[in-house]
Design a protein around this motif. Structure first.
Motif, PDB file in Angstrom:
ATOM      1  N   CYS A   1       0.877  -1.200   0.000  1.00 52.23           N
ATOM      2  CA  CYS A   1       0.000   0.000   0.000  1.00 52.23           C
ATOM      3  C   CYS A   1       0.906   1.240   0.000  1.00 52.23           C
ATOM      4  CB  CYS A   1      -0.909  -0.019   1.221  1.00 52.23           C
ATOM      5  SG  CYS A   1      -2.202   1.242   1.183  1.00 52.23           S
ATOM      6  N   GLU A   2       0.659   2.177  -0.888  1.00 53.36           N
ATOM      7  CA  GLU A   2       1.558   3.357  -0.977  1.00 53.36           C
ATOM      8  C   GLU A   2       0.764   4.579  -1.443  1.00 53.36           C
ATOM      9  OE1 GLU A   2       5.872   4.655  -2.855  1.00 53.36           O
ATOM     10  OE2 GLU A   2       5.002   2.708  -3.332  1.00 53.36           O
ATOM     11  N   VAL A   3       1.094   5.718  -0.812  1.00 55.00           N
ATOM     12  CA  VAL A   3       0.496   7.002  -1.215  1.00 55.00           C
ATOM     13  C   VAL A   3       1.542   7.783  -2.000  1.00 55.00           C
ATOM     14  CG1 VAL A   3      -1.101   7.101   0.731  1.00 55.00           C
ATOM     15  CG2 VAL A   3       1.157   8.152   0.927  1.00 55.00           C
ATOM     16  N   GLN A   4       1.067   8.635  -2.915  1.00 46.14           N
ATOM     17  CA  GLN A   4       1.993   9.436  -3.704  1.00 46.14           C
ATOM     18  C   GLN A   4       2.469  10.687  -2.949  1.00 46.14           C
ATOM     19  OE1 GLN A   4       3.247   8.440  -6.679  1.00 46.14           O
ATOM     20  NE2 GLN A   4       2.154   6.569  -6.067  1.00 46.14           N
ATOM     21  N   ARG A   5       1.664  11.125  -2.016  1.00 48.55           N
ATOM     22  CA  ARG A   5       2.082  12.286  -1.223  1.00 48.55           C
ATOM     23  C   ARG A   5       1.429  12.196   0.140  1.00 48.55           C
ATOM     24  NH1 ARG A   5      -2.051  15.998  -1.542  1.00 48.55           N
ATOM     25  NH2 ARG A   5      -3.560  15.656  -3.211  1.00 48.55           N
ATOM     26  N   GLY A   6       2.068  12.896   1.089  1.00 50.99           N
ATOM     27  CA  GLY A   6       1.588  12.861   2.459  1.00 50.99           C
ATOM     28  C   GLY A   6       2.766  12.966   3.410  1.00 50.99           C
ATOM     29  N   SER A   7       2.615  13.746   4.431  1.00 51.68           N
ATOM     30  CA  SER A   7       3.703  13.970   5.388  1.00 51.68           C
ATOM     31  C   SER A   7       3.809  12.779   6.315  1.00 51.68           C
ATOM     32  CB  SER A   7       3.433  15.236   6.202  1.00 51.68           C
ATOM     33  OG  SER A   7       3.358  16.358   5.349  1.00 51.68           O
ATOM     34  N   PRO A   8       5.020  12.250   6.515  1.00 51.90           N
ATOM     35  CA  PRO A   8       5.204  11.141   7.448  1.00 51.90           C
ATOM     36  C   PRO A   8       5.046  11.636   8.881  1.00 51.90           C
ATOM     37  CG  PRO A   8       7.324  11.904   6.622  1.00 51.90           C
ATOM     38  CD  PRO A   8       6.280  12.711   5.917  1.00 51.90           C
ATOM     39  N   PRO A   9       4.886  10.688   9.808  1.00 47.52           N
ATOM     40  CA  PRO A   9       4.747   9.227   9.594  1.00 47.52           C
ATOM     41  C   PRO A   9       3.334   8.882   9.098  1.00 47.52           C
ATOM     42  CG  PRO A   9       4.546   9.726  11.914  1.00 47.52           C
ATOM     43  CD  PRO A   9       4.859  11.041  11.255  1.00 47.52           C
TER      44      PRO A   9
ATOM     45  N   PHE B   1       9.097   7.393   7.654  1.00 50.07           N
ATOM     46  CA  PHE B   1       9.765   8.388   6.807  1.00 50.07           C
ATOM     47  C   PHE B   1       9.041   8.564   5.475  1.00 50.07           C
ATOM     48  CE2 PHE B   1      13.014   6.293   9.412  1.00 50.07           C
ATOM     49  CZ  PHE B   1      13.408   7.381  10.198  1.00 50.07           C
ATOM     50  N   GLY B   2       7.810   8.121   5.444  1.00 48.12           N
ATOM     51  CA  GLY B   2       7.048   8.252   4.223  1.00 48.12           C
ATOM     52  C   GLY B   2       7.222   7.033   3.326  1.00 48.12           C
ATOM     53  N   GLY B   3       6.696   7.122   2.134  1.00 51.28           N
ATOM     54  CA  GLY B   3       6.758   5.990   1.214  1.00 51.28           C
ATOM     55  C   GLY B   3       5.634   4.993   1.488  1.00 51.28           C
ATOM     56  N   GLY B   4       5.783   3.776   0.938  1.00 51.34           N
ATOM     57  CA  GLY B   4       4.746   2.769   1.128  1.00 51.34           C
ATOM     58  C   GLY B   4       5.121   1.753   2.190  1.00 51.34           C
ATOM     59  N   SER B   5       4.197   0.786   2.364  1.00 48.58           N
ATOM     60  CA  SER B   5       4.413  -0.263   3.358  1.00 48.58           C
ATOM     61  C   SER B   5       3.785  -1.560   2.832  1.00 48.58           C
ATOM     62  CB  SER B   5       3.797   0.141   4.686  1.00 48.58           C
ATOM     63  OG  SER B   5       4.043  -0.842   5.662  1.00 48.58           O
ATOM     64  N   SER B   6       4.337  -2.714   3.228  1.00 47.92           N
ATOM     65  CA  SER B   6       3.870  -4.022   2.712  1.00 47.92           C
ATOM     66  C   SER B   6       3.354  -4.901   3.841  1.00 47.92           C
ATOM     67  CB  SER B   6       5.016  -4.733   1.981  1.00 47.92           C
ATOM     68  OG  SER B   6       5.445  -3.978   0.871  1.00 47.92           O
ATOM     69  N   PHE B   7       2.501  -5.844   3.408  1.00 52.52           N
ATOM     70  CA  PHE B   7       1.959  -6.842   4.337  1.00 52.52           C
ATOM     71  C   PHE B   7       1.950  -8.179   3.589  1.00 52.52           C
ATOM     72  CE2 PHE B   7      -1.448  -9.318   6.269  1.00 52.52           C
ATOM     73  CZ  PHE B   7      -1.165  -9.182   7.618  1.00 52.52           C
ATOM     74  N   ASN B   8       2.608  -9.258   4.124  1.00 54.07           N
ATOM     75  CA  ASN B   8       2.716 -10.557   3.461  1.00 54.07           C
ATOM     76  C   ASN B   8       1.594 -11.505   3.947  1.00 54.07           C
ATOM     77  OD1 ASN B   8       4.988  -9.810   1.979  1.00 54.07           O
ATOM     78  ND2 ASN B   8       6.349 -10.325   3.678  1.00 54.07           N
ATOM     79  N   LEU B   9       1.127 -12.278   2.954  1.00 52.00           N
ATOM     80  CA  LEU B   9       0.003 -13.161   3.259  1.00 52.00           C
ATOM     81  C   LEU B   9       0.246 -14.521   2.567  1.00 52.00           C
ATOM     82  CD1 LEU B   9      -2.852 -13.300   4.575  1.00 52.00           C
ATOM     83  CD2 LEU B   9      -3.754 -12.577   2.362  1.00 52.00           C
ATOM     84  N   SER B  10       0.237 -15.638   3.380  1.00 51.43           N
ATOM     85  CA  SER B  10       0.349 -17.002   2.819  1.00 51.43           C
ATOM     86  C   SER B  10      -1.071 -17.482   2.474  1.00 51.43           C
ATOM     87  CB  SER B  10       0.993 -17.962   3.832  1.00 51.43           C
ATOM     88  OG  SER B  10       1.144 -19.248   3.285  1.00 51.43           O
ATOM     89  N   LEU B  11      -1.320 -17.689   1.186  1.00 51.80           N
ATOM     90  CA  LEU B  11      -2.692 -17.844   0.718  1.00 51.80           C
ATOM     91  C   LEU B  11      -3.284 -19.220   1.060  1.00 51.80           C
ATOM     92  CD1 LEU B  11      -2.434 -16.186  -2.808  1.00 51.80           C
ATOM     93  CD2 LEU B  11      -3.344 -15.202  -0.697  1.00 51.80           C
ATOM     94  N   THR B  12      -4.520 -19.151   1.417  1.00 52.74           N
ATOM     95  CA  THR B  12      -5.368 -20.355   1.572  1.00 52.74           C
ATOM     96  C   THR B  12      -6.623 -20.112   0.758  1.00 52.74           C
ATOM     97  OG1 THR B  12      -6.524 -19.509   3.511  1.00 52.74           O
ATOM     98  CG2 THR B  12      -4.487 -20.712   3.923  1.00 52.74           C
ATOM     99  N   THR B  13      -7.426 -21.100   0.728  1.00 55.32           N
ATOM    100  CA  THR B  13      -8.643 -20.961  -0.078  1.00 55.32           C
ATOM    101  C   THR B  13      -9.566 -19.889   0.471  1.00 55.32           C
ATOM    102  OG1 THR B  13      -9.652 -22.748   1.212  1.00 55.32           O
ATOM    103  CG2 THR B  13      -8.607 -23.367  -0.863  1.00 55.32           C
TER     104      THR B  13
END
Length: 643
Positions: free
Chosen positions: A534-542, A561-573
């Motif tokens: 998930c990432e925004v193009q603009r916005g003051s951190p945090p 410090f700004g930028g995007g952030s990730s979340f990992n998911l091990s898929l199930t049905t």
């Protein structure tokens, strides 16, 4: 003396008509005093007035006798010579017989008649009279002439028949003064003008027929060595502060011009200057009112020691009252900057003596300063003036006739601007893009008008004036570029003052975030490891990111410090469905669009495990290859650095 004989001598030009009057005048002149009679015939009175004026102007003439004896035997002749202070021919001489004008003629005449003789040249006053006696006595006592105070005098006892004289004795006031046998001439040292009388005796003959005779008493005619001095002042009523010259006037006869005179000047009984001086003049550079009083002088002959003093002369010093008192201010115009020195100069156009100056400010009971001095002006310095020193000033001057005031002068102060204070005013607790922020700059002190300037990172934003003082504001619509340091400046032409720097951080709300999958396939299979980013193009951190599956929160992560952030998911049905994310930096949550995740076909556990094993082995091999590549790279760098 027979009056008929006197009259005959007058007709012959040898005697005056009025012997009685002449005798009184002659005695007066012989005693050195000018006690003239009160009433005389008109011609004589005018003559006396002329003589008084002449005596006050010219030195005396003097008489020389040839032979130089004032007493001689009748039948002998004496030559009189009239001299004055000038070496040139004196011109015609006025001869006086017993005080009256006798004749006008040459400087030398012969006489054979007893009388008081005096003379006057055209450039002198009347000489002291000389009493010349022609005696028919057998024995006479002669005194040398001229004799002045302090001189030695010679006495000669003379008989008509010197060969018959065995012994001569000289007497002063009937006391013998010598016992030498038959002295021809005796010498008396340093005679004075006293009343001593002298005579001599002569004796002769034989034991069986001795004789003795006595001369007529003689008073030695001792003339003044110099007359009593006359003190003359250049002014008897000088203006205070001006000089005065004092002159002690007297004179020596030409025959004694080698004698040194010294002079001393007095006010009341106090010696002026350094005491005895060689000059007859004393210059007093400045006379003050307290110098009024009686002045006199003394003249002294060094050898012999003869001192004479003048009469007292009054000198009254005139004081001029002060007038036209004026106050001058430095710097001119009466406008000062706070902290400068104020100089008040009080002066008078006229006024003498000691003047008391004082300075005042309206509304203040005590004077600001006071000076007493002998000058026409005085100044008072007020150091480092403050705002409370503004007002109307005046001065006064007084030299004991009462104070005179000057006109009043207004003194105004301009105060430099103090260091201004910059205040940033925002609508909320934080400055947000799009907000209008007010920059307010204000100096607590300073004379208006004050010009304010606003700066962002030393770049001028704008300026504004406060014509009546106080502060001013400057409005700014915020954008992302407006973050940074702000300052302001206050200037009222007395020196610009800068505020302290105030930082401003403009906060930017987050934009709508974008949710992406990695791997980015439209369909995934059960067992895949899926990264939700998930990432925004603009916005003051945090920025805080939230991840959703069918509106159910999967988790959240932060991007300090700004930028995007990730979340990992091990898929199930169960993970098939719609996904979204949200972003929030405290200025409001923004949600991404929905992204759908689909699975393809069915898979068994074994397939899943094999797939997982294969994937794990492939990842392990990729890790080892990456490690070997990094080691090789670092070795190459080390060798390069060593070389």
């Amino acid at each position: 003396m027979d009056h008929r004989k006197v009259a005959t001598n007058i007709r012959n030009g040898t005697a005056p008509k009025d012997k009685q009057h002449v005798g009184r005048w002659g005695r007066s002149l012989a005693s050195g005093e000018m006690n003239f009679p009160c009433h005389r015939p008109g011609r004589v009175a005018r003559l006396l007035q002329l003589l008084l004026l002449t005596l006050a102007t010219f030195p005396k003439a003097f008489l020389l006798l040839t032979p130089p004896w004032s007493t001689t035997f009748k039948g002998e002749k004496v030559t009189l010579t009239c001299k004055d202070h000038h070496s040139l021919v004196p011109g015609y001489i006025s001869w006086y017989y017993n005080g009256d004008l006798w004749t006008r003629g040459p400087e030398t005449i012969q006489i054979k008649t007893s009388a008081h003789y005096s003379c006057k040249t055209q450039r002198s006053s009347l000489s002291d009279p000389v009493h010349v006696e022609f005696l028919s006595d057998w024995l006479i006592l002669q005194a040398s002439h001229p004799v002045f105070e302090g001189d030695d005098v010679y006495l000669r006892c003379r008989g008509k028949k010197e060969e018959d004289i065995n012994e001569k004795i000289y007497y002063r006031n009937n006391k013998g003064i010598t016992h030498d046998y038959n002295p021809e001439v005796i010498r008396l040292h340093s005679v004075s003008r006293d009343n001593s009388k002298y005579h001599c005796t002569a004796s002769g003959g034989y034991l069986w027929r001795p004789w003795k005779t006595t001369s007529k008493p003689l008073k030695i005619q001792v003339q003044e060595l110099f007359p009593h001095p006359v003190l003359r002042a250049s002014s008897s009523q000088p203006i205070e502060g001006s000089p005065v010259s004092l002159k002690c006037e007297t004179w020596l006869p030409p025959l004694r011009s080698h004698i040194q005179l010294q002079f001393c000047f007095f006010r009341e009984d106090k010696v002026l200057g350094s005491g005895w001086i060689d000059s007859p003049e004393l210059q007093i550079l400045t006379m003050w009112s307290e110098d009024s009083g009686s002045y006199w002088c003394q003249a002294k002959a060094v050898t012999p020691n003869i001192i004479k003093k003048s009469l007292r002369s009054w000198i009254r010093v005139q004081r001029i009252p002060v007038s036209d008192v004026n106050l001058e201010i430095q710097p001119p115009g009466g406008q000062l900057i706070e902290g400068e020195d104020l100089v008040l100069i009080c002066s008078v156009a006229k006024g003498t003596g000691t003047i008391t100056f004082s300075w005042h400010r309206e509304g203040t009971e005590r004077n600001l300063g006071r000076k007493i001095q002998r000058a026409l002006s005085a100044e008072l310095r007020i150091a480092a003036v403050r705002e409370q020193d503004a007002g109307r000033y005046y001065c006064s001057a007084d030299n004991f006739y009462g104070p005179i005031l000057s006109k009043r002068i207004r003194v105004t102060l301009r105060i430099p601007a103090s260091r201004p204070v910059l205040t940033l005013r925002t609508p909320g607790t934080r400055a947000v893009v799009g907000d209008v922020v007010e920059l307010h700059c204000e100096a607590q002190r300073g004379s208006p008008p004050i010009l304010y300037r606003f700066y962002h990172e030393d770049v001028t934003l704008g300026s504004s004036s406060a014509p009546s003082g106080g502060g001013v504001s400057f409005n700014l619509s915020l954008t992302t570029e407006h973050s940074g340091n702000y300052s302001c400046e206050a200037d009222n032409s007395l020196g610009a003052q800068h505020s302290e720097v105030v930082p401003l951080r403009v906060t930017v709300p987050v934009s709508r975030p974008v949710l992406t999958f990695n791997p980015a396939r439209a369909q995934v299979m059960v067992g895949d490891l899926l990264e939700l980013r998930c990432e925004v193009q603009r916005g003051s951190p945090p920025i805080l990111y939230w991840f959703y599956h069918e509106d159910v929160i999967l988790g959240n992560t932060s991007a300090p410090f700004g930028g995007g952030s990730s979340f990992n998911l091990s898929l199930t049905t169960e993970h098939s469905g719609n996904y979204s994310c949200g972003a929030d930096n405290g200025l409001g949550v923004q949600s991404s669009y929905m992204v759908t995740l689909n699975f393809t076909g069915l898979s068994t556990n074994k397939v899943i495990q094999i797939t997982s094993g294969v994937i794990g082995w492939l990842l392990s091999m990729l890790g080892l290859a990456a490690t070997a590549s990094l080691v090789s790279h670092f070795r190459t760098q080390r060798k390069s650095g060593t070389g």
